[in-house]
Design an enzyme around this catalytic site. Structure first.
Site, short mmCIF file in Angstrom:
data_model
loop_
_atom_site.label_atom_id
_atom_site.label_comp_id
_atom_site.label_asym_id
_atom_site.label_seq_id
_atom_site.Cartn_x
_atom_site.Cartn_y
_atom_site.Cartn_z
N HIS A 159 0.86 -1.19 0.00
CA HIS A 159 0.00 0.00 0.00
C HIS A 159 0.89 1.24 0.00
CE1 HIS A 159 -3.32 -2.49 0.21
NE2 HIS A 159 -3.67 -2.40 1.48
N LYS A 550 -12.74 5.14 7.94
CA LYS A 550 -13.17 6.16 6.97
C LYS A 550 -14.69 6.28 6.95
CE LYS A 550 -12.43 5.33 2.54
NZ LYS A 550 -13.69 5.39 1.78
#
Length: 889
Positions: A159, A550
């Site tokens: 990532h 999130k």
């Protein structure tokens, strides 16, 4: 700029921040101060040599201005005016200077940390959070029981959160070596002068190395980057962790057979994770495992060669066992020239001959020399144990259980594949692939899914099942999503399908709540039942921290994940399953980051059970595994936490605290989520976020091979954004919103109803709430209200600005009230010092970034040439701020 909070609250916050800055400066240890001063002086010399005294003077002007602004001696607007004076090209050079400075300060702090660890390790008392301390607390017998089932399983991911180029990282590592040489005691004046010259040369090279990548990384670049951590650190550090456990268990380590077993296994998603990354193909996955194998086999060959050459034990004094003599004779029959040559070079040294023969076989394994190659790591282990047993039997116990034992541990840990390569793909891709197959037509993407499964089968044939068997399904909604992978495997290879452990990944709030029901459905899948029967009823489940945070905000996501762990642990007991929870944590606090050992201790009772699997990514990989001493310390801290968290007494304490404070936590989570959604789901919020942050430009940093967003164009909702750029962009604005937003409203709701005392008790007694508040405190400490307000004003939405800064003020005030701290990070002096000492210099880069961003966001036209130069300035400042804050995504 809009008036946001009442003036008294703002003045109070500024006064507190000023006190924090002053205390941080006075706390700076002299050794660290000396290194920072030395490196800063040398960088200043390099800058002056490159760009003249005028460039250095401009750097100094900005440095002094931002410090004066923090002291309240000048306004932030005056700093903005100073930055606006320079041509863009000069601003770019100044941004480079501050970025290089941060790289050097980070290096100085790493050196100080290592020195501090060595000074504290007196041998009289165990280091805090060490394996030795855990053994002292739990007792040798209890730890020896836990060691049997102990498993630490870090998984490296690609990532994209490492903002630095590999060339920059390498340059910093060379400077690190020179700084070590410079500080080594006992050097004469001439040696010291030469070392200083070499240090200056390396800093000059860092300055002249481009900070930004000119080409986008491909997945195999990411694989090779991760290999640096293995080559330079992990291969050596891992056996030292086992040695620490052995010593803590009371073994005369190095002279007796060890009690410690190889309990660490590494995994990797690099080259295997294709969810949202079309650049990861079946061919890439195949090449990734070959790169890994090349690195580990070279390391094993070199270790066997090195140890073999030292085993100059004469057969008269250290006679070989009959088994070793027979093995040497058989080897000579099959490979007469090779063994004869070794006997000629090492006469009457049979142990040496054998280990050099082993090294030759490892080399043949790497080179695919089939007549000499090992077929499996188990064959190599058998040969190593043969010589170990012979040495021990001949009385050479220190040779048997010293460096040779390290090599045995390394083979047990890394095998011939280094790290298990895990595949990840989205559940929807599988569903569409099956639909196409059933309709009698297959697209290119479906063919790629089938090719991936065939590649997994090839890896297992070449390196064994442990090299690649886990297949992670993101956005798992039902057991059908798991069954789909097994069905696709049958379509790909029929009866020759590879052995698969399909791992559900639960990410959203609804999916986390539904996780036990999905696992119950999985028990009806024949392939899952077969794996449970042959694998000691082991099952793995992955929990996603990034997307849940999130979606829900940090406080609500933390509780939702904890309750999911509780439910899954209870499910495992009912169904007699040995469950491993795989924690998909990011590096930043807004993605489940923070100190790993404290995260372990905050897990739900019964959810650890001696096993901890977690993702390690981006800048976290090099922060934790960039140096032997730091890597060893990190692994010891996590091991210690896993041991402590797995005891009945610890689980009972946590369960008691959870039962008492669950209602409080739910109130906090509910009000927090409501406040968070009120902001992030408001009409126009995604567009506003794109304007006030460098979100659009982050993709140009070429951090990794994975696209920064799902789909094209500006984000229309948070679902369009990946969690990493979401967090990264907020960090650049100095707001750090994903790490704290909503918690203030959550705490306020509880205080209004039941008062402050119950929250303070929960903070003291429940590791979950303590970890949440401490992480939020860290995130708040890296937030700067004045700079943040300047970014937020770029979006033209005063209502959002007021909302964000009001929540910041509330969260900061109430976190301090609950923790009882008079200032942020009051109880974490080292981190507090690091943050506060960096802040003025991060301010400098933020002002440079604001100049570029505000111009790029302006309504009037910007020429293509100016846009390109402004983008260079912006991206350099992004790189520098990431280095200064020491976190990205």
């Amino acid at each position: 700029m809009p008036a946001i909070a009442n003036e008294q609250a703002e003045r109070s916050a500024q006064a507190a921040q000023q006190a924090e800055r002053s205390s941080a400066v006075t706390e700076m240890p002299e050794e660290l101060r000396a290194d920072v001063r030395l490196l800063g002086e040398l960088l200043g010399q390099v800058i002056a040599e490159y760009g003249g005294d005028d460039l250095l003077a401009d750097v100094e002007r900005l440095r002094k201005a931002v410090i004066a602004a923090r002291r309240g001696e000048i306004s932030g607007d005056e700093v903005t005016a100073l930055v606006a004076e320079w041509p863009i090209d000069r601003a770019v050079q100044i941004a480079r200077a501050f970025t290089c400075y941060f790289h050097l300060v980070n290096l100085a702090e790493e050196h100080f940390r290592i020195r501090t660890l060595r000074v504290r390790d007196t041998g009289k008392e165990p280091l805090p959070d060490s394996i030795a301390q855990a053994v002292q607390e739990l007792g040798e017998e209890r730890v020896a029981e836990l060691v049997e089932g102990l498993r630490l399983h870090p998984v490296l991911t690609a990532h994209p959160t490492e903002a630095r180029r590999r060339a920059v990282v390498t340059a910093i590592q060379r400077i690190s070596g020179r700084l070590t040489d410079y500080n080594s005691p006992g050097r004469g004046a001439a040696e010291r002068a030469e070392t200083r010259r070499r240090l200056l040369e390396e800093i000059d090279l860092l300055w002249r190395t481009a900070q930004l990548r000119s080409t986008k990384l491909n997945p195999l670049d990411e694989v090779r980057t991760a290999m640096a951590a293995f080559d330079e650190t992990l291969f050596r550090a891992v056996p030292m962790v086992y040695r620490s456990l052995d010593a803590a268990l009371g073994v005369d380590t190095g002279a007796r057979a060890p009690k410690a077993r190889a309990f660490i296994r590494y995994g990797s998603w690099i080259g295997g994770d294709r969810d949202g990354n079309p650049n990861v193909t079946a061919r890439v996955t195949r090449d990734a495992i070959l790169i890994q194998a090349e690195h580990v086999l070279i390391a094993l060959e070199n270790a066997a060669q090195r140890i073999g050459r030292t085993l100059t034990l004469n057969a008269g004094q250290t006679p070989p066992s009959p088994e070793l003599r027979a093995a040497l004779a058989a080897a000579e029959d099959h490979h007469p020239e090779l063994v004869s040559e070794m006997a000629t070079r090492s006469p009457r040294e049979p142990h040496r001959q054998w280990l050099l023969f082993v090294a030759a076989r490892v080399a043949a394994t790497r080179q695919r020399g089939l007549d000499l190659a090992y077929r499996s790591p188990e064959e190599l282990l058998a040969d190593l144990r043969l010589v170990q047993t012979s040495l021990a039997g001949a009385g050479a116990a220190r040779q048997a259980y010293g460096e040779l034992q390290h090599l045995i541990w390394q083979v047990e840990t890394f095998g011939f594949h280094l790290a298990e390569l895990e595949v990840r793909q989205h559940s929807q891709v599988h569903a569409e692939a099956l639909a196409e197959i059933q309709a009698g037509r297959t697209s290119e993407r479906t063919e790629e899914v089938l090719a991936t499964i065939r590649t997994v089968a090839w890896i297992q044939e070449r390196f064994g099942v442990t090299a690649a068997s886990r297949y992670v399904v993101s956005f798992t909604r039902s057991a059908d999503d798991i069954a789909a992978v097994y069905e696709l495997a049958r379509h790909a290879l029929g009866d020759r399908a590879p052995t698969l452990d399909v791992v559900p990944l639960f990410e959203s709030g609804a999916d986390l709540a539904n996780a036990p029901a999905v696992l119950t459905g999985m028990l009806d899948i024949p392939a899952v039942r077969d794996r449970l029967a042959t694998g000691e009823r082991r099952l793995e489940v992955m929990l996603g921290y990034s997307d849940s945070a999130k979606e829900l905000g940090p406080a609500a996501a933390t509780l939702k994940l904890y309750e999911a762990q509780e439910a899954l642990a209870a499910w495992a007991v009912v169904h007699d399953v040995r469950l491993t929870l795989f924690h998909g944590r990011g590096g930043a606090l807004g993605r489940g980051g923070g100190p790993a050992n404290r995260a372990v201790l905050a897990q739900a009772p019964g959810s650890v059970g001696g096993r901890f699997k977690v993702t390690e990514q981006g800048e976290v990989i090099f922060a934790r595994y960039g140096h032997d001493a730091i890597a060893r310390r990190h692994m010891e801290q996590v091991t210690s936490a896993v041991l402590l968290a797995s005891t009945p007494s610890a689980e009972a304490r946590t369960a008691k605290a959870a039962a008492r404070f669950r209602g409080v936590a739910r109130q906090v989570a509910s009000a927090s989520e409501k406040a968070y959604r009120a902001l992030t789901e408001a009409p126009g919020f995604p567009e506003w976020f794109s304007l006030v942050s460098p979100l659009e430009e982050i993709g140009s940093l070429r951090l990794g091979s994975r696209p920064a967003r799902r789909g094209l164009g500006a984000p229309r909702s948070l679902d369009d954004l990946r969690a990493i750029p979401w967090v990264f962009a907020w960090a650049q604005t100095r707001v750090n919103l994903p790490g704290w937003y909503g918690l203030g409203s959550g705490l306020a709701a509880v205080i209004d109803e039941i008062g402050l005392d119950e929250l303070r008790a929960a903070y003291r007694e429940w590791p979950l709430l303590a970890s949440l508040l401490d992480n939020v405190e860290m995130s708040l400490a890296k937030t700067d209200r004045d700079i943040a307000a300047r970014y937020l004003a770029l979006g033209g939405r005063d209502d959002f600005v007021r909302q964000v800064l009001a929540e910041y003020d509330l969260t900061r005030r109430l976190v301090l009230e609950v923790t009882g701290h008079t200032r942020l990070l009051e109880n974490r002096r080292v981190l507090s010092r690091a943050v506060q000492l960096r802040d003025p210099y991060v301010d400098a880069l933020s002002h440079l970034q604001l100049r570029a961003l505000s111009r790029l966001r302006a309504d009037h036209e910007v020429s293509e040439e100016e846009r390109e130069r402004l983008s260079t300035l912006l991206l350099l400042s992004v790189n520098g701020v990431a280095a200064g804050l020491q976190n990205t995504g």
